[in-house]
Design an enzyme around this catalytic site. Sequence first.
Site, PDB file in Angstrom:
ATOM      1  N   MET A  44       0.844  -1.283  -0.120  1.00  0.00           N
ATOM      2  CA  MET A  44      -0.082   0.155  -0.007  1.00  0.00           C
ATOM      3  C   MET A  44       0.827   1.129  -0.019  1.00  0.00           C
ATOM      4  O   MET A  44       0.304   2.170   0.328  1.00  0.00           O
ATOM      5  CB  MET A  44      -0.980   0.069   1.240  1.00  0.00           C
ATOM      6  CG  MET A  44      -1.826  -1.167   1.078  1.00  0.00           C
ATOM      7  SD  MET A  44      -3.423  -0.772   2.028  1.00  0.00           S
ATOM      8  CE  MET A  44      -2.899  -0.497   3.617  1.00  0.00           C
ATOM      9  N   GLY A  45       2.040   1.044  -0.305  1.00  0.00           N
ATOM     10  CA  GLY A  45       3.146   2.320  -0.503  1.00  0.00           C
ATOM     11  C   GLY A  45       3.482   2.625   0.833  1.00  0.00           C
ATOM     12  O   GLY A  45       3.606   1.870   1.761  1.00  0.00           O
ATOM     13  N   ALA A  46       4.056   4.013   0.712  1.00  0.00           N
ATOM     14  CA  ALA A  46       4.831   4.620   2.012  1.00  0.00           C
ATOM     15  C   ALA A  46       5.927   3.456   2.234  1.00  0.00           C
ATOM     16  O   ALA A  46       5.997   2.920   3.413  1.00  0.00           O
ATOM     17  CB  ALA A  46       3.835   4.786   3.200  1.00  0.00           C
ATOM     18  N   LEU A  47       6.903   3.101   1.336  1.00  0.00           N
ATOM     19  CA  LEU A  47       7.763   2.207   1.316  1.00  0.00           C
ATOM     20  C   LEU A  47       8.798   2.113   2.286  1.00  0.00           C
ATOM     21  O   LEU A  47       9.099   3.228   2.538  1.00  0.00           O
ATOM     22  CB  LEU A  47       8.244   1.730  -0.244  1.00  0.00           C
ATOM     23  CG  LEU A  47       7.162   1.410  -0.996  1.00  0.00           C
ATOM     24  CD1 LEU A  47       7.676   1.107  -2.405  1.00  0.00           C
ATOM     25  CD2 LEU A  47       6.370   0.258  -0.641  1.00  0.00           C
ATOM     26  N   GLU A  90      12.135  -0.271   4.408  1.00  0.00           N
ATOM     27  CA  GLU A  90      13.027  -1.280   4.607  1.00  0.00           C
ATOM     28  C   GLU A  90      12.264  -2.633   4.686  1.00  0.00           C
ATOM     29  O   GLU A  90      12.882  -3.654   4.138  1.00  0.00           O
ATOM     30  CB  GLU A  90      14.079  -1.323   5.701  1.00  0.00           C
ATOM     31  CG  GLU A  90      14.814  -0.129   5.550  1.00  0.00           C
ATOM     32  CD  GLU A  90      15.923  -0.272   4.399  1.00  0.00           C
ATOM     33  OE1 GLU A  90      16.586  -1.355   4.249  1.00  0.00           O
ATOM     34  OE2 GLU A  90      16.286   0.873   3.861  1.00  0.00           O
ATOM     35  N   HIS A  97       9.570  -3.538   3.390  1.00  0.00           N
ATOM     36  CA  HIS A  97       9.014  -3.713   1.809  1.00  0.00           C
ATOM     37  C   HIS A  97      10.289  -4.277   0.973  1.00  0.00           C
ATOM     38  O   HIS A  97      10.272  -5.140   0.077  1.00  0.00           O
ATOM     39  CB  HIS A  97       8.660  -2.617   1.276  1.00  0.00           C
ATOM     40  CG  HIS A  97       6.955  -2.075   1.887  1.00  0.00           C
ATOM     41  ND1 HIS A  97       6.936  -0.914   2.589  1.00  0.00           N
ATOM     42  CD2 HIS A  97       5.895  -2.719   2.048  1.00  0.00           C
ATOM     43  CE1 HIS A  97       5.877  -0.725   2.941  1.00  0.00           C
ATOM     44  NE2 HIS A  97       5.095  -1.748   2.463  1.00  0.00           N
ATOM     45  N   ASP A 117       2.469  -9.305   9.123  1.00  0.00           N
ATOM     46  CA  ASP A 117       1.140  -9.637   9.068  1.00  0.00           C
ATOM     47  C   ASP A 117       0.551 -11.059   8.991  1.00  0.00           C
ATOM     48  O   ASP A 117       0.239 -11.213   7.916  1.00  0.00           O
ATOM     49  CB  ASP A 117       0.585  -8.535   7.972  1.00  0.00           C
ATOM     50  CG  ASP A 117       0.684  -7.333   7.715  1.00  0.00           C
ATOM     51  OD1 ASP A 117       0.073  -6.418   8.622  1.00  0.00           O
ATOM     52  OD2 ASP A 117       1.803  -6.760   7.356  1.00  0.00           O
ATOM     53  N   SER A 146       4.617   1.228   7.463  1.00  0.00           N
ATOM     54  CA  SER A 146       4.272   2.525   7.072  1.00  0.00           C
ATOM     55  C   SER A 146       3.580   3.395   8.079  1.00  0.00           C
ATOM     56  O   SER A 146       3.897   4.553   8.038  1.00  0.00           O
ATOM     57  CB  SER A 146       3.183   2.402   5.804  1.00  0.00           C
ATOM     58  OG  SER A 146       3.847   1.507   4.959  1.00  0.00           O
ATOM     59  N   ARG A 147       2.871   2.760   8.890  1.00  0.00           N
ATOM     60  CA  ARG A 147       2.245   3.524  10.168  1.00  0.00           C
ATOM     61  C   ARG A 147       3.318   4.558  10.862  1.00  0.00           C
ATOM     62  O   ARG A 147       3.370   5.249  11.577  1.00  0.00           O
ATOM     63  CB  ARG A 147       1.359   2.673  11.009  1.00  0.00           C
ATOM     64  CG  ARG A 147       0.226   2.326   9.986  1.00  0.00           C
ATOM     65  CD  ARG A 147      -0.585   1.341  10.772  1.00  0.00           C
ATOM     66  NE  ARG A 147      -1.470   0.608  10.028  1.00  0.00           N
ATOM     67  CZ  ARG A 147      -2.848   0.976   9.873  1.00  0.00           C
ATOM     68  NH1 ARG A 147      -3.327   1.907  10.729  1.00  0.00           N
ATOM     69  NH2 ARG A 147      -3.808   0.541   9.196  1.00  0.00           N
TER      70      ARG A 147
HETATM   71  P1  AMP Z   1       1.767  -2.972   3.511  1.00  0.00           P
HETATM   72  O1  AMP Z   1       2.249  -1.988   2.439  1.00  0.00           O
HETATM   73  O2  AMP Z   1       1.670  -2.411   4.697  1.00  0.00           O
HETATM   74  O3  AMP Z   1       0.400  -3.391   3.098  1.00  0.00           O
HETATM   75  O4  AMP Z   1       2.663  -4.462   3.057  1.00  0.00           O
HETATM   76  C1  AMP Z   1       2.780  -4.931   2.212  1.00  0.00           C
HETATM   77  C2  AMP Z   1       3.613  -6.037   2.426  1.00  0.00           C
HETATM   78  O5  AMP Z   1       4.610  -5.833   3.152  1.00  0.00           O
HETATM   79  C3  AMP Z   1       2.673  -7.234   3.247  1.00  0.00           C
HETATM   80  O6  AMP Z   1       2.995  -8.294   2.803  1.00  0.00           O
HETATM   81  C4  AMP Z   1       3.281  -6.676   4.611  1.00  0.00           C
HETATM   82  O7  AMP Z   1       3.322  -8.004   5.624  1.00  0.00           O
HETATM   83  C5  AMP Z   1       4.764  -6.412   4.382  1.00  0.00           C
HETATM   84  N1  AMP Z   1       5.645  -5.795   5.374  1.00  0.00           N
HETATM   85  C6  AMP Z   1       5.306  -4.682   5.810  1.00  0.00           C
HETATM   86  N2  AMP Z   1       6.178  -4.423   6.745  1.00  0.00           N
HETATM   87  C7  AMP Z   1       7.007  -5.359   6.919  1.00  0.00           C
HETATM   88  C8  AMP Z   1       8.013  -5.630   7.764  1.00  0.00           C
HETATM   89  N3  AMP Z   1       8.502  -4.802   8.716  1.00  0.00           N
HETATM   90  N4  AMP Z   1       8.624  -6.797   7.405  1.00  0.00           N
HETATM   91  C9  AMP Z   1       8.268  -7.547   6.576  1.00  0.00           C
HETATM   92  N5  AMP Z   1       7.428  -7.609   5.791  1.00  0.00           N
HETATM   93  C10 AMP Z   1       6.606  -6.457   6.070  1.00  0.00           C
END
Ligand code: AMP
Length: 281
Positions: free
Chosen positions: A29-32, A34, A36, A151, A187-188
């Site tokens: 969902m962006g706001a990438l 480390e 990601h 997640d 991202s949060r």
């Molecule tokens: P999001 O953009 O938050 O929806 O995350 C996209 C993908 O990145 C999802 O599969 C998340 O589980 C994964 N992700 C987000 N943060 C982390 C992290 N700290 N370590 C590993 N995977 C992550």
Amino acid sequence: MVINSKISLQETLEIAKKEGETIGLVPTMGALHEGHLSLINFAYSQCDRIVVSIFVNPTQFNNTSDLEKYPRNVSKDTEFLKDHNPETIVFTPEVEEIYSDKVETEPFEFGNFVNFMEGEFRTGHFEGVGSVLKRLFDIVKPDKAFFGEKDYQQLMVVKKLVEITGQDVEIMGCPTSRNEFGLAQSSRNFRLNDAQLKEAELIHEALTKAKNRFSTNSIETIEKEIEQLFQSHPSFELEYFSIVNEKDLIPTKTKEPGEKHRAFIAAFLGEVRLIDNMALY
Ligand code: AMP
């Protein structure tokens, strides 16, 4: 390469597939950050062509203010991805491209996986996740798709989703990437100030405490201790701390031989909702 239409994406991928390349999809969902990148690096170790989708999926937010406040910066994200690897295909669709004119969730029978924790506290969240991923898998037709254990419940739901839909994609889980103090990248975290970022380390501290105590204490005792830990930090509001069986994600108070357990936390720090989890073995 940045692509925002599904037709152009499919044309590009057709060429790659004809050349025998395997396709990996990393939905985000962006706001990438480390975290990601750790997924993308793993994806490159497994597939020839990597598609990173950036799409803030409206149907998975049960709270409009959370959706509105979700951090967005697509141009910064695309630069970040280009610097990391210019070969990455970045898919940045508009909402209509994914949902046409009906921004609706589909019902899915995810069973126990959605009865507790995120499924319990974010009504409809996983139907929204399922709805968008089913569409993304249909568009990209990846060989493998990559999801973070950060997640963990989502990872289990996605495995169930492809079982239900019969889509031919292998779901790969990747370990949670953390900063040097154990805080899971998210991202949060971009919405936290410096003092809050320091405070947020309590979540990892709590999970580590649960893990260290697990072999010698009852689940009830551990749950009480963690609740007390959060009560002594009033800037936090603990939504749930649950110890569950890893195979079905059902909360348990007993430890049966051969069962593996995992602890999950969701807590608000100010207005920002943070989640994390850890294997207890
Ligand atoms: P999001 O953009 O938050 O929806 O995350 C996209 C993908 O990145 C999802 O599969 C998340 O589980 C994964 N992700 C987000 N943060 C982390 C992290 N700290 N370590 C590993 N995977 C992550």
